[in-house]
Design a protein around this motif. Structure first.
Motif, PDB file in Angstrom:
ATOM      1  N   LEU A  81       0.920  -1.424   0.069  1.00  0.00           N
ATOM      2  CA  LEU A  81      -0.074   0.011   0.080  1.00  0.00           C
ATOM      3  C   LEU A  81       1.017   1.052   0.027  1.00  0.00           C
ATOM      4  O   LEU A  81       0.366   2.194  -0.310  1.00  0.00           O
ATOM      5  CB  LEU A  81      -0.917   0.046   1.041  1.00  0.00           C
ATOM      6  N   LYS A  82       2.135   1.243   0.383  1.00  0.00           N
ATOM      7  CA  LYS A  82       2.878   2.448   0.446  1.00  0.00           C
ATOM      8  C   LYS A  82       3.466   2.619  -0.812  1.00  0.00           C
ATOM      9  O   LYS A  82       3.721   1.626  -1.595  1.00  0.00           O
ATOM     10  CB  LYS A  82       4.211   2.161   1.101  1.00  0.00           C
ATOM     11  N   ALA A  83       3.343   4.104  -1.296  1.00  0.00           N
ATOM     12  CA  ALA A  83       3.785   4.461  -2.528  1.00  0.00           C
ATOM     13  C   ALA A  83       5.151   4.604  -2.511  1.00  0.00           C
ATOM     14  O   ALA A  83       5.998   4.955  -1.646  1.00  0.00           O
ATOM     15  CB  ALA A  83       3.160   5.972  -2.598  1.00  0.00           C
ATOM     16  N   PRO A  84       5.810   4.087  -3.603  1.00  0.00           N
ATOM     17  CA  PRO A  84       7.125   3.750  -3.779  1.00  0.00           C
ATOM     18  C   PRO A  84       7.648   5.382  -3.980  1.00  0.00           C
ATOM     19  O   PRO A  84       7.251   6.322  -4.589  1.00  0.00           O
ATOM     20  CB  PRO A  84       7.517   2.979  -5.084  1.00  0.00           C
ATOM     21  N   LEU A  85       8.841   5.518  -3.516  1.00  0.00           N
ATOM     22  CA  LEU A  85       9.734   6.901  -3.676  1.00  0.00           C
ATOM     23  C   LEU A  85       9.966   7.027  -5.241  1.00  0.00           C
ATOM     24  O   LEU A  85       9.762   8.216  -5.745  1.00  0.00           O
ATOM     25  CB  LEU A  85      10.874   7.107  -2.879  1.00  0.00           C
ATOM     26  N   PRO A  88       9.606   2.775 -10.884  1.00  0.00           N
ATOM     27  CA  PRO A  88      10.431   1.478 -11.279  1.00  0.00           C
ATOM     28  C   PRO A  88      11.225   1.615 -12.505  1.00  0.00           C
ATOM     29  O   PRO A  88      10.994   2.433 -13.434  1.00  0.00           O
ATOM     30  CB  PRO A  88       9.282   0.377 -11.422  1.00  0.00           C
ATOM     31  N   VAL A  89      12.349   0.917 -12.444  1.00  0.00           N
ATOM     32  CA  VAL A  89      13.256   1.185 -13.731  1.00  0.00           C
ATOM     33  C   VAL A  89      12.811   0.546 -14.826  1.00  0.00           C
ATOM     34  O   VAL A  89      12.189  -0.625 -14.601  1.00  0.00           O
ATOM     35  CB  VAL A  89      14.693   0.712 -13.491  1.00  0.00           C
ATOM     36  N   PRO A 120      14.605  14.661 -12.705  1.00  0.00           N
ATOM     37  CA  PRO A 120      13.883  14.016 -11.424  1.00  0.00           C
ATOM     38  C   PRO A 120      12.292  13.878 -11.800  1.00  0.00           C
ATOM     39  O   PRO A 120      11.707  12.992 -11.044  1.00  0.00           O
ATOM     40  CB  PRO A 120      14.121  15.119 -10.477  1.00  0.00           C
ATOM     41  N   GLU A 121      11.623  14.549 -12.706  1.00  0.00           N
ATOM     42  CA  GLU A 121      10.505  14.699 -13.199  1.00  0.00           C
ATOM     43  C   GLU A 121      10.428  13.178 -13.836  1.00  0.00           C
ATOM     44  O   GLU A 121       9.030  12.488 -13.698  1.00  0.00           O
ATOM     45  CB  GLU A 121      10.038  15.521 -14.151  1.00  0.00           C
ATOM     46  N   GLU A 122      11.199  12.544 -14.404  1.00  0.00           N
ATOM     47  CA  GLU A 122      11.041  11.249 -15.091  1.00  0.00           C
ATOM     48  C   GLU A 122      11.408  10.159 -13.976  1.00  0.00           C
ATOM     49  O   GLU A 122      10.579   8.941 -14.048  1.00  0.00           O
ATOM     50  CB  GLU A 122      11.912  11.073 -16.170  1.00  0.00           C
ATOM     51  N   LYS A 123      11.999  10.309 -12.990  1.00  0.00           N
ATOM     52  CA  LYS A 123      12.408   9.314 -12.201  1.00  0.00           C
ATOM     53  C   LYS A 123      11.342   9.355 -10.871  1.00  0.00           C
ATOM     54  O   LYS A 123      11.214   8.196 -10.295  1.00  0.00           O
ATOM     55  CB  LYS A 123      13.764   9.450 -11.514  1.00  0.00           C
ATOM     56  N   PHE A 124      10.839  10.432 -10.493  1.00  0.00           N
ATOM     57  CA  PHE A 124       9.981  10.399  -9.484  1.00  0.00           C
ATOM     58  C   PHE A 124       8.489  10.910  -9.805  1.00  0.00           C
ATOM     59  O   PHE A 124       8.354  11.635 -10.586  1.00  0.00           O
ATOM     60  CB  PHE A 124      10.696  11.547  -8.483  1.00  0.00           C
ATOM     61  N   ASP A 125       7.565  10.345  -8.972  1.00  0.00           N
ATOM     62  CA  ASP A 125       6.193  11.017  -9.393  1.00  0.00           C
ATOM     63  C   ASP A 125       6.001  12.278  -8.796  1.00  0.00           C
ATOM     64  O   ASP A 125       4.975  13.149  -9.261  1.00  0.00           O
ATOM     65  CB  ASP A 125       5.175   9.742  -8.455  1.00  0.00           C
ATOM     66  N   HIS A 126       6.297  12.859  -7.481  1.00  0.00           N
ATOM     67  CA  HIS A 126       6.046  14.018  -6.878  1.00  0.00           C
ATOM     68  C   HIS A 126       7.530  14.520  -6.419  1.00  0.00           C
ATOM     69  O   HIS A 126       8.464  13.536  -6.099  1.00  0.00           O
ATOM     70  CB  HIS A 126       5.266  13.953  -6.031  1.00  0.00           C
ATOM     71  N   GLU A 133      10.632  21.687  -5.588  1.00  0.00           N
ATOM     72  CA  GLU A 133       9.207  22.532  -5.954  1.00  0.00           C
ATOM     73  C   GLU A 133       9.520  23.444  -6.969  1.00  0.00           C
ATOM     74  O   GLU A 133       8.702  23.852  -7.672  1.00  0.00           O
ATOM     75  CB  GLU A 133       8.443  22.833  -4.798  1.00  0.00           C
ATOM     76  N   TYR A 134      10.739  24.377  -6.958  1.00  0.00           N
ATOM     77  CA  TYR A 134      10.605  25.572  -7.576  1.00  0.00           C
ATOM     78  C   TYR A 134      10.779  25.028  -9.179  1.00  0.00           C
ATOM     79  O   TYR A 134      10.407  25.848  -9.955  1.00  0.00           O
ATOM     80  CB  TYR A 134      11.960  26.107  -7.132  1.00  0.00           C
ATOM     81  N   GLY A 135      11.444  24.140  -9.375  1.00  0.00           N
ATOM     82  CA  GLY A 135      11.845  23.893 -10.993  1.00  0.00           C
ATOM     83  C   GLY A 135      11.160  22.716 -11.363  1.00  0.00           C
ATOM     84  O   GLY A 135      11.413  22.214 -12.329  1.00  0.00           O
ATOM     85  N   TRP A 136       9.975  22.082 -10.550  1.00  0.00           N
ATOM     86  CA  TRP A 136       9.334  20.867 -11.001  1.00  0.00           C
ATOM     87  C   TRP A 136       8.387  21.345 -12.299  1.00  0.00           C
ATOM     88  O   TRP A 136       7.605  21.992 -12.235  1.00  0.00           O
ATOM     89  CB  TRP A 136       8.579  20.487  -9.702  1.00  0.00           C
ATOM     90  N   LYS A 137       8.750  20.366 -12.976  1.00  0.00           N
ATOM     91  CA  LYS A 137       7.819  20.147 -14.307  1.00  0.00           C
ATOM     92  C   LYS A 137       7.933  21.519 -14.882  1.00  0.00           C
ATOM     93  O   LYS A 137       6.827  22.090 -15.467  1.00  0.00           O
ATOM     94  CB  LYS A 137       6.330  19.761 -13.972  1.00  0.00           C
ATOM     95  N   LEU A 138       8.964  22.254 -14.985  1.00  0.00           N
ATOM     96  CA  LEU A 138       9.176  23.376 -15.869  1.00  0.00           C
ATOM     97  C   LEU A 138       9.731  23.039 -17.078  1.00  0.00           C
ATOM     98  O   LEU A 138      10.291  22.260 -17.398  1.00  0.00           O
ATOM     99  CB  LEU A 138      10.191  24.363 -15.208  1.00  0.00           C
ATOM    100  N   ASP A 139       8.952  23.623 -18.222  1.00  0.00           N
ATOM    101  CA  ASP A 139       9.349  23.548 -19.609  1.00  0.00           C
ATOM    102  C   ASP A 139      10.448  24.527 -19.842  1.00  0.00           C
ATOM    103  O   ASP A 139      10.126  25.561 -20.094  1.00  0.00           O
ATOM    104  CB  ASP A 139       7.983  23.774 -20.548  1.00  0.00           C
ATOM    105  N   TYR A 140      11.465  23.892 -20.141  1.00  0.00           N
ATOM    106  CA  TYR A 140      12.855  24.791 -20.507  1.00  0.00           C
ATOM    107  C   TYR A 140      12.823  24.658 -22.160  1.00  0.00           C
ATOM    108  O   TYR A 140      12.402  23.855 -22.631  1.00  0.00           O
ATOM    109  CB  TYR A 140      14.182  24.207 -20.128  1.00  0.00           C
TER     110      TYR A 140
END
Length: 163
Positions: A81-85, A88-89, A120-126, A133-140
């Protein structure tokens, strides 16, 4: 001075002193008859025969109180039930981990290079940290060009040396 004398350091030092005192006292009770101290021997030598004997001082340790700490039962959580950090690879990336050795540029070295290439956006869900949080999902803007009417080209060609 090594560092600031905090409450934690003071409590630690106090506990060390108390532990040493109890250890000395326990040793004295157990082996005091076999190894009399020099101070007691000098007092015995200076005794006059006419003085009354004082009763020997008995050292009584406080009783050992065993405190039973009632452990709070941890709630049984299903690990599924725990969400993985991390996400998965992919199987393809996982296969590179077991193929070859790092000294040849394969195996773990290749796996780490592939993981480093992902953001990090591709490796982690949040975001895991608040600083993420400052640069999370920013479109460069990948296709960045200098403005046509700007001075950057002039500064670059005249100010900076080629070598």
């Amino acid at each position: 001075m090594r560092g600031p004398l905090t409450t934690q350091n003071q409590n630690c030092y106090r506990q060390l002193i108390e532990k040493e005192a109890y250890t000395r006292l326990a040793w004295k009770i157990k082996y005091g008859q076999e190894y009399p101290s020099r101070i007691a021997a000098t007092f015995r030598a200076k005794k006059e025969p006419g003085l009354p004997k004082l009763p020997a001082a008995e050292t009584i340790l406080p009783p050992i109180v065993k405190r039973e700490v009632q452990a709070v039962p941890e709630p049984k959580l299903d690990l599924k039930l725990k969400a993985p950090l991390m996400r998965p690879v992919t199987p393809k990336t996982r296969e590179t981990l077991y193929d070859g050795i790092s000294t040849e540029g394969k195996g773990r070295a290749l796996y780490m290079r592939q993981r480093l290439g992902k953001g990090p956006e591709e490796k982690f869900d949040h975001p895991q940290l608040s600083s993420w949080e400052y640069g999370w999902k920013l479109d460069y803007g990948i296709d960045y060009r200098s403005p046509v009417s700007g001075r950057s080209g002039i500064v670059r060609s005249t100010f900076y040396a080629r070598n």
